[in-house]
Design a protein around this motif. Sequence first.
Motif, PDB file in Angstrom:
ATOM      1  N   GLU A  64      41.740  51.589  15.848  1.00 12.98           N
ATOM      2  CA  GLU A  64      40.325  51.441  16.168  1.00 12.98           C
ATOM      3  C   GLU A  64      39.708  52.787  16.522  1.00 12.98           C
ATOM      4  N   ASN A  65      40.432  53.577  17.301  1.00  6.81           N
ATOM      5  CA  ASN A  65      39.925  54.904  17.657  1.00  6.81           C
ATOM      6  C   ASN A  65      39.770  55.784  16.427  1.00  6.81           C
ATOM      7  N   LEU A  66      40.727  55.704  15.509  1.00  2.00           N
ATOM      8  CA  LEU A  66      40.645  56.475  14.277  1.00  2.00           C
ATOM      9  C   LEU A  66      39.448  56.031  13.441  1.00  2.00           C
ATOM     10  N   ILE A  67      39.236  54.725  13.339  1.00  2.23           N
ATOM     11  CA  ILE A  67      38.095  54.204  12.583  1.00  2.23           C
ATOM     12  C   ILE A  67      36.788  54.649  13.221  1.00  2.23           C
ATOM     13  N   LEU A  68      36.691  54.563  14.544  1.00  5.29           N
ATOM     14  CA  LEU A  68      35.473  54.996  15.234  1.00  5.29           C
ATOM     15  C   LEU A  68      35.236  56.488  15.038  1.00  5.29           C
ATOM     16  N   ILE A  74      31.276  60.416   9.655  1.00  5.38           N
ATOM     17  CA  ILE A  74      30.446  60.057   8.512  1.00  5.38           C
ATOM     18  C   ILE A  74      28.984  59.975   8.918  1.00  5.38           C
ATOM     19  N   LEU A  75      28.697  59.276  10.011  1.00  8.64           N
ATOM     20  CA  LEU A  75      27.313  59.140  10.458  1.00  8.64           C
ATOM     21  C   LEU A  75      26.745  60.470  10.925  1.00  8.64           C
ATOM     22  N   GLY A  76      27.568  61.263  11.550  1.00  9.17           N
ATOM     23  CA  GLY A  76      27.106  62.571  12.024  1.00  9.17           C
ATOM     24  C   GLY A  76      26.731  63.472  10.866  1.00  9.17           C
ATOM     25  N   LYS A  77      27.451  63.443   9.787  1.00  7.57           N
ATOM     26  CA  LYS A  77      27.161  64.278   8.623  1.00  7.57           C
ATOM     27  C   LYS A  77      25.918  63.786   7.911  1.00  7.57           C
ATOM     28  N   LYS A  78      25.670  62.491   7.862  1.00  9.62           N
ATOM     29  CA  LYS A  78      24.493  61.969   7.188  1.00  9.62           C
ATOM     30  C   LYS A  78      23.231  62.226   8.004  1.00  9.62           C
ATOM     31  N   ASP A  79      23.308  62.091   9.322  1.00 15.77           N
ATOM     32  CA  ASP A  79      22.127  62.228  10.161  1.00 15.77           C
ATOM     33  C   ASP A  79      21.672  63.677  10.274  1.00 15.77           C
TER      34      ASP A  79
END
Length: 91
Positions: A64-68, A74-79
């Motif tokens: 779960e930690n790895l997925i988070l 991913i979200l940080g690179k898109k934003d």
Amino acid sequence: MVLLETLFDLISASAGAICGAVFAFFLNRKRNQKMATQLVVSRQSLDKIKLENQQLLQRIQDKENLILQMQMEILGKKDTPKRKSKTSKTK
């Protein structure tokens, strides 16, 4: 004579009760030892299961930690795409 028969009956009943108590004690002792052994075996298997569950929960938590972490990347690179900042040169 009646007194002698009463005394004999009393002694017979007492001896029978004592023999029954001793016999029941030995039967219960054997059963109690068997139950105590089963309890120890059950407790050991329960401890093994608890340990396995803890290991599985730890694996799940790591996944779960790895997925988070991957989601945040991913979200940080898109934003926030990387931009070059403009600097003004003043002379």
